[in-house]
Design an enzyme around this catalytic site. Structure first.
Site, PDB file in Angstrom:
ATOM      1  N   SER A 131      14.369  15.487  25.033  1.00 48.10           N
ATOM      2  CA  SER A 131      13.312  14.465  25.125  1.00 48.10           C
ATOM      3  C   SER A 131      13.931  13.075  25.197  1.00 48.10           C
ATOM      4  CB  SER A 131      12.396  14.536  23.893  1.00 48.10           C
ATOM      5  OG  SER A 131      11.503  13.445  23.869  1.00 48.10           O
ATOM      6  N   TYR A 171      11.803  14.110  14.765  1.00 49.41           N
ATOM      7  CA  TYR A 171      11.805  14.746  16.092  1.00 49.41           C
ATOM      8  C   TYR A 171      12.934  14.179  16.951  1.00 49.41           C
ATOM      9  CZ  TYR A 171       9.847  15.952  20.734  1.00 49.41           C
ATOM     10  OH  TYR A 171       9.644  16.430  22.007  1.00 49.41           O
TER      11      TYR A 171
HETATM   12  N1  LIG Z   1       4.630  16.838  25.598  1.00 46.51           N
HETATM   13  C1  LIG Z   1       5.488  15.839  25.592  1.00 46.51           C
HETATM   14  O1  LIG Z   1       5.112  14.642  25.680  1.00 46.51           O
HETATM   15  C2  LIG Z   1       6.972  16.110  25.512  1.00 46.51           C
HETATM   16  C3  LIG Z   1       7.861  15.057  25.737  1.00 46.51           C
HETATM   17  C4  LIG Z   1       9.216  15.289  25.660  1.00 46.51           C
HETATM   18  C5  LIG Z   1       9.695  16.556  25.384  1.00 46.51           C
HETATM   19  N2  LIG Z   1       8.805  17.569  25.148  1.00 46.51           N
HETATM   20  C6  LIG Z   1       9.358  18.878  24.835  1.00 46.51           C
HETATM   21  O2  LIG Z   1       8.902  19.810  25.806  1.00 46.51           O
HETATM   22  C7  LIG Z   1       8.958  21.123  25.253  1.00 46.51           C
HETATM   23  C8  LIG Z   1       7.669  21.844  25.558  1.00 46.51           C
HETATM   24  O3  LIG Z   1       6.598  21.213  24.868  1.00 46.51           O
HETATM   25  P1  LIG Z   1       5.134  21.069  25.470  1.00 46.51           P
HETATM   26  O4  LIG Z   1       4.858  19.637  25.666  1.00 46.51           O
HETATM   27  O5  LIG Z   1       4.989  21.997  26.620  1.00 46.51           O
HETATM   28  O6  LIG Z   1       4.240  21.501  24.244  1.00 46.51           O
HETATM   29  P2  LIG Z   1       3.447  22.837  23.883  1.00 46.51           P
HETATM   30  O7  LIG Z   1       2.609  23.268  25.018  1.00 46.51           O
HETATM   31  O8  LIG Z   1       2.809  22.568  22.574  1.00 46.51           O
HETATM   32  O9  LIG Z   1       4.622  23.911  23.735  1.00 46.51           O
HETATM   33  C9  LIG Z   1       5.434  24.023  22.607  1.00 46.51           C
HETATM   34  C10 LIG Z   1       5.787  25.493  22.532  1.00 46.51           C
HETATM   35  O10 LIG Z   1       6.800  25.713  21.543  1.00 46.51           O
HETATM   36  C11 LIG Z   1       6.501  26.956  20.929  1.00 46.51           C
HETATM   37  N3  LIG Z   1       7.136  27.098  19.630  1.00 46.51           N
HETATM   38  C12 LIG Z   1       7.111  26.249  18.583  1.00 46.51           C
HETATM   39  N4  LIG Z   1       7.821  26.746  17.562  1.00 46.51           N
HETATM   40  C13 LIG Z   1       8.309  27.946  17.984  1.00 46.51           C
HETATM   41  C14 LIG Z   1       9.097  28.951  17.378  1.00 46.51           C
HETATM   42  N5  LIG Z   1       9.558  28.836  16.123  1.00 46.51           N
HETATM   43  N6  LIG Z   1       9.400  30.045  18.106  1.00 46.51           N
HETATM   44  C15 LIG Z   1       8.952  30.194  19.362  1.00 46.51           C
HETATM   45  N7  LIG Z   1       8.191  29.283  20.002  1.00 46.51           N
HETATM   46  C16 LIG Z   1       7.862  28.177  19.295  1.00 46.51           C
HETATM   47  C17 LIG Z   1       4.989  26.924  20.790  1.00 46.51           C
HETATM   48  O11 LIG Z   1       4.539  28.224  20.578  1.00 46.51           O
HETATM   49  P3  LIG Z   1       3.186  28.545  19.742  1.00 46.51           P
HETATM   50  O12 LIG Z   1       2.109  28.448  20.777  1.00 46.51           O
HETATM   51  O13 LIG Z   1       3.408  29.905  19.229  1.00 46.51           O
HETATM   52  O14 LIG Z   1       3.077  27.497  18.669  1.00 46.51           O
HETATM   53  C18 LIG Z   1       4.584  26.354  22.150  1.00 46.51           C
HETATM   54  O15 LIG Z   1       4.481  27.367  23.113  1.00 46.51           O
HETATM   55  C19 LIG Z   1       9.253  20.936  23.763  1.00 46.51           C
HETATM   56  O16 LIG Z   1      10.626  21.161  23.532  1.00 46.51           O
HETATM   57  C20 LIG Z   1       8.924  19.477  23.526  1.00 46.51           C
HETATM   58  O17 LIG Z   1       9.637  18.947  22.418  1.00 46.51           O
HETATM   59  C21 LIG Z   1       7.460  17.381  25.224  1.00 46.51           C
END
Ligand SMILES: NC(=O)c1ccc[n+]([C@@H]2O[C@H](COP(=O)([O-])OP(=O)(O)OC[C@H]3O[C@@H](n4cnc5c(N)ncnc54)[C@H](OP(=O)(O)O)[C@@H]3O)[C@@H](O)[C@H]2O)c1
Length: 245
Positions: free
Chosen positions: A138, A151
């Protein structure tokens, strides 16, 4: 493309990436905690052109399950071209400030479990002399901010780990891609007020797939975040500590 393993495949960003690979006929091994969501995503990817989709319920914090999961994924797909690590949580920063346990648990999920998979997998890729490891870090990891430094520090660990891994594997035929999204509208950011800097998972996925195809070492998605973070990193610490962001 022989096979794509996605760790954290129920992530909205990962799902959008998988859709783009499915359109090329990729074969998948999906892992995530939610079996129902995994099944729905697998069915959708088949309809979109995936040649095969396997899946496994997998909690990334269960480190003893990492090696057998990687074995099963490689066996199911006959090899792994691309490993995408996408899982993550957005900690409640205030709650972490009040709890060592919560802080360490968030760092375990967002950093320790993330670097565990590459540690196992890239040794195999190094022996094979091929493969791409792509990990979603990120922009938050580029500099610690008061509003989300638990984070941010976890993501900084991931980015620095990948930087070293990339250098180690540079001559070994293995590509290590660090993905740094800015603000993306996903379930993780459901409660945030959105503005002009926000991108959709589909838009970010386009940039991620391009970075994986090219083997881009560090991909900011969307690309303008590279310049925003350059400015953020250049602010002197004496001034930065006074800001509220
Ligand atoms: N959204 C943003 O603005 C943003 C910005 C920068 C980086 N990111 C990064 O992008 C990546 C994807 O996030 P997203 O935005 O797509 O959010 P998201 O849709 O909420 O996805 C996060 C995923 O992580 C899974 N997860 C959490 N803890 C876990 C564990 N212990 N074991 C297995 N799976 C687990 C969740 O599964 P469950 O459904 O089971 O909880 C969910 O599927 C993350 O690494 C996040 O930090 C996001």
């Amino acid at each position: 493309m022989s096979g794509v393993l996605i760790v954290g495949a129920t992530s909205a960003i990962a799902e959008a990436v998988a859709r783009r690979f499915a359109a090329r006929g990729a074969a998948f091994y999906l892992t995530g905690r939610n079996e129902t969501r995994l099944g729905a995503i697998a069915a959708d990817l088949r309809v979109r052109g995936a040649s095969a989709v396997g899946s496994e319920v997998f909690d990334c914090n269960r480190h003893e399950l990492h090696a057998p999961m990687l074995e099963r994924a490689a066996a199911a797909l006959g090899g792994l071209d691309v490993v995408l690590i996408a899982h993550g949580t957005l900690p409640d920063q205030k709650a972490c400030e009040a709890s060592v346990e919560r802080t360490l648990a968030e760092i375990a999920t967002n950093a320790l479990s993330v670097v565990a998979v590459p540690t196992l997998k890239t040794n195999r890729m190094e022996t094979a002399g091929a493969g791409t490891l792509a990990v979603i870090s990120s922009v938050a990891g580029d500099r610690g901010r008061a509003s989300n430094y638990v984070y941010g520090s976890a993501k900084a660990l991931v980015s620095t780990f990948l930087s070293g891994l990339r250098q180690r594997l540079y001559t070994r035929g293995v590509r290590v891609v660090t993905i740094k999204p800015g603000f993306v509208s996903t379930p993780m950011t459901r409660d945030f007020r959105k503005g002009f800097l926000w991108a959709s998972p589909a838009a970010v996925a386009r940039g991620i797939v391009a970075a994986i195809d090219r083997g881009t070492p560090v991909a900011y998605v969307p690309g303008f975040w590279r310049y925003i973070m350059l400015v953020v990193r250049l602010v002197p610490e004496r001034l930065f500590r006074r800001l509220r962001m």
